[in-house]
Design a protein around this motif. Structure first.
Motif, PDB file in Angstrom:
ATOM      1  N   LYS A 167       1.062  15.993  -8.919  1.00 19.71           N
ATOM      2  CA  LYS A 167       1.184  16.071  -7.240  1.00 19.71           C
ATOM      3  C   LYS A 167      -0.057  15.102  -6.739  1.00 19.71           C
ATOM      4  O   LYS A 167      -1.110  15.375  -6.496  1.00 19.71           O
ATOM      5  N   PRO A 168       0.507  13.715  -6.841  1.00 23.00           N
ATOM      6  CA  PRO A 168      -0.396  12.703  -6.254  1.00 23.00           C
ATOM      7  C   PRO A 168      -0.291  12.699  -4.688  1.00 23.00           C
ATOM      8  O   PRO A 168       0.471  13.339  -4.243  1.00 23.00           O
ATOM      9  N   SER A 169      -1.231  12.261  -4.123  1.00 22.27           N
ATOM     10  CA  SER A 169      -1.403  12.083  -2.743  1.00 22.27           C
ATOM     11  C   SER A 169      -0.711  10.570  -2.386  1.00 22.27           C
ATOM     12  O   SER A 169      -1.238   9.517  -3.054  1.00 22.27           O
ATOM     13  N   ILE A 170       0.086  10.473  -1.350  1.00 21.99           N
ATOM     14  CA  ILE A 170       0.802   9.196  -0.965  1.00 21.99           C
ATOM     15  C   ILE A 170       0.511   9.091   0.518  1.00 21.99           C
ATOM     16  O   ILE A 170       1.032   9.771   1.377  1.00 21.99           O
ATOM     17  N   THR A 171       0.069   7.810   0.713  1.00 21.88           N
ATOM     18  CA  THR A 171      -0.093   7.273   2.218  1.00 21.88           C
ATOM     19  C   THR A 171       0.736   6.185   2.491  1.00 21.88           C
ATOM     20  O   THR A 171       0.708   5.374   1.503  1.00 21.88           O
ATOM     21  N   VAL A 172       1.326   6.130   3.678  1.00 27.27           N
ATOM     22  CA  VAL A 172       2.170   5.012   3.806  1.00 27.27           C
ATOM     23  C   VAL A 172       1.556   4.500   5.337  1.00 27.27           C
ATOM     24  O   VAL A 172       1.713   5.356   6.138  1.00 27.27           O
ATOM     25  N   LYS A 173       1.460   3.100   5.240  1.00 32.42           N
ATOM     26  CA  LYS A 173       1.075   2.531   6.526  1.00 32.42           C
ATOM     27  C   LYS A 173       1.835   1.150   6.637  1.00 32.42           C
ATOM     28  O   LYS A 173       1.802   0.355   5.965  1.00 32.42           O
ATOM     29  N   ASN A 174       2.835   1.228   7.598  1.00 32.15           N
ATOM     30  CA  ASN A 174       3.803  -0.026   7.728  1.00 32.15           C
ATOM     31  C   ASN A 174       4.539   0.060   6.522  1.00 32.15           C
ATOM     32  O   ASN A 174       5.311   0.917   6.036  1.00 32.15           O
ATOM     33  N   ASP A 175       4.538  -1.034   5.925  1.00 36.57           N
ATOM     34  CA  ASP A 175       5.050  -1.434   4.472  1.00 36.57           C
ATOM     35  C   ASP A 175       4.440  -1.398   3.243  1.00 36.57           C
ATOM     36  O   ASP A 175       4.459  -1.969   2.305  1.00 36.57           O
ATOM     37  N   GLU A 176       3.002  -0.596   3.646  1.00 36.88           N
ATOM     38  CA  GLU A 176       2.085  -0.587   2.308  1.00 36.88           C
ATOM     39  C   GLU A 176       1.919   1.006   2.071  1.00 36.88           C
ATOM     40  O   GLU A 176       1.962   1.720   2.822  1.00 36.88           O
ATOM     41  N   MET A 177       1.931   1.141   0.543  1.00 36.48           N
ATOM     42  CA  MET A 177       1.818   2.455   0.225  1.00 36.48           C
ATOM     43  C   MET A 177       0.967   2.749  -0.794  1.00 36.48           C
ATOM     44  O   MET A 177       0.593   1.637  -1.609  1.00 36.48           O
ATOM     45  N   THR A 178       0.109   3.748  -0.765  1.00 38.64           N
ATOM     46  CA  THR A 178      -0.962   3.894  -1.609  1.00 38.64           C
ATOM     47  C   THR A 178      -0.981   5.279  -2.446  1.00 38.64           C
ATOM     48  O   THR A 178      -0.546   6.196  -1.615  1.00 38.64           O
ATOM     49  N   ILE A 179      -0.726   5.293  -3.616  1.00 36.37           N
ATOM     50  CA  ILE A 179      -0.621   6.593  -4.245  1.00 36.37           C
ATOM     51  C   ILE A 179      -1.963   6.881  -5.090  1.00 36.37           C
ATOM     52  O   ILE A 179      -2.512   5.996  -5.820  1.00 36.37           O
ATOM     53  N   LYS A 180      -2.516   7.963  -5.041  1.00 41.55           N
ATOM     54  CA  LYS A 180      -3.741   8.467  -5.305  1.00 41.55           C
ATOM     55  C   LYS A 180      -3.527   9.635  -6.423  1.00 41.55           C
ATOM     56  O   LYS A 180      -3.086  10.650  -5.933  1.00 41.55           O
ATOM     57  N   ASP A 181      -3.875   9.275  -7.599  1.00 42.13           N
ATOM     58  CA  ASP A 181      -3.438  10.468  -8.315  1.00 42.13           C
ATOM     59  C   ASP A 181      -4.595  11.656  -8.497  1.00 42.13           C
ATOM     60  O   ASP A 181      -5.523  11.436  -8.140  1.00 42.13           O
ATOM     61  N   PRO A 182      -4.185  12.829  -8.969  1.00 48.06           N
ATOM     62  CA  PRO A 182      -5.256  13.734  -9.094  1.00 48.06           C
ATOM     63  C   PRO A 182      -6.598  13.566  -9.457  1.00 48.06           C
ATOM     64  O   PRO A 182      -7.477  14.179  -9.213  1.00 48.06           O
ATOM     65  N   GLU A 183      -6.610  12.376 -10.452  1.00 48.87           N
ATOM     66  CA  GLU A 183      -8.123  11.778 -10.891  1.00 48.87           C
ATOM     67  C   GLU A 183      -8.571  10.930 -10.312  1.00 48.87           C
ATOM     68  O   GLU A 183      -9.733  10.267 -10.518  1.00 48.87           O
ATOM     69  N   GLY A 184      -8.077  10.406  -9.058  1.00 48.82           N
ATOM     70  CA  GLY A 184      -8.439   9.485  -8.227  1.00 48.82           C
ATOM     71  C   GLY A 184      -8.123   8.168  -8.245  1.00 48.82           C
ATOM     72  O   GLY A 184      -8.610   7.194  -7.731  1.00 48.82           O
ATOM     73  N   LYS A 185      -6.980   7.934  -9.461  1.00 47.43           N
ATOM     74  CA  LYS A 185      -6.693   6.696  -9.834  1.00 47.43           C
ATOM     75  C   LYS A 185      -5.709   5.769  -8.572  1.00 47.43           C
ATOM     76  O   LYS A 185      -4.842   6.795  -8.162  1.00 47.43           O
ATOM     77  N   ILE A 186      -5.806   4.879  -8.187  1.00 44.46           N
ATOM     78  CA  ILE A 186      -5.084   4.364  -7.267  1.00 44.46           C
ATOM     79  C   ILE A 186      -3.828   3.223  -7.691  1.00 44.46           C
ATOM     80  O   ILE A 186      -4.223   2.482  -8.513  1.00 44.46           O
ATOM     81  N   THR A 187      -2.792   3.352  -6.994  1.00 40.38           N
ATOM     82  CA  THR A 187      -1.849   2.322  -7.314  1.00 40.38           C
ATOM     83  C   THR A 187      -1.152   2.061  -5.796  1.00 40.38           C
ATOM     84  O   THR A 187      -1.102   2.796  -5.116  1.00 40.38           O
ATOM     85  N   LYS A 188      -1.079   0.814  -5.804  1.00 40.93           N
ATOM     86  CA  LYS A 188      -0.519   0.012  -4.504  1.00 40.93           C
ATOM     87  C   LYS A 188       0.671  -0.368  -4.522  1.00 40.93           C
ATOM     88  O   LYS A 188       1.034  -1.042  -5.544  1.00 40.93           O
ATOM     89  N   LEU A 189       1.421  -0.209  -3.586  1.00 42.71           N
ATOM     90  CA  LEU A 189       2.836  -0.685  -3.526  1.00 42.71           C
ATOM     91  C   LEU A 189       3.226  -1.447  -2.208  1.00 42.71           C
ATOM     92  O   LEU A 189       2.583  -0.924  -1.194  1.00 42.71           O
TER      93      LEU A 189
END
Length: 163
Positions: A137-159
């Motif tokens: 269950k990651p946290s996903i935030t979207v701002k315009n055409d940018e997405m940030t996925i933050k996993d339960p351990e706090g690791k970040i992936t950007k798209l």
């Protein structure tokens, strides 16, 4: 070793790093939470542009070969993790092994309250590991055409959204 085989090998190697023994959700298609901030935002195809630091070297090597990863969130709550190619040589390699020229792995997702998205139902071990285990269950935030996925351990992936 061909460039394509090297990329596939690196994907399998990365995927084995995060393997877990989470149990799959037995519900086929649980409903989305109406309180989700991601409703109507995450649907689309997203190219991974920044990886968690501990996995960055493997992904950077794949990128030097002209390959890249994407995540596609479909409106029917299907999630697709895929490998695409920017170079003609890479596209040719993918077409040799994949019908549509891309290697893909499927899972399901559902929107939970606020920014949380539940990912579950992946059949392939590599996808489960790449998605941090089944039923993550990651946290996903979207701002315009940018997405940030933050996993339960706090690791970040950007798209970035692909057009």
């Amino acid at each position: 070793m061909s460039r394509f085989l090297l990329a596939a090998f690196l994907l399998a190697g990365f995927a084995s790093l995060g393997a877990t023994e989470d149990k799959a959700d037995n519900k086929d298609n649980p409903p989305n939470d109406p309180k989700s901030n991601n409703k109507d935002k995450i649907v689309g195809k997203w190219k991974v542009t920044e990886y968690p630091k501990e996995h960055a070297p493997a992904y950077e090597q794949i990128a030097t070969l002209g390959f890249w990863f994407y995540i596609e969130f479909k409106s029917n709550n299907v999630l697709v993790l895929g490998l695409g190619a920017d170079t003609p040589e890479g596209q040719k390699q993918l077409k040799r092994v994949a019908e549509n020229g891309e290697l893909t792995w499927d899972a399901k997702y559902r929107l939970l309250a606020v920014d949380v998205v539940q990912i579950y139902g992946a059949k392939e071990k590599q996808l489960n590991a790449a998605l941090l285990g089944d039923n993550t269950k990651p946290s996903i935030t979207v701002k315009n055409d940018e997405m940030t996925i933050k996993d339960p351990e706090g690791k970040i992936t950007k798209l970035t959204r692909l057009k």
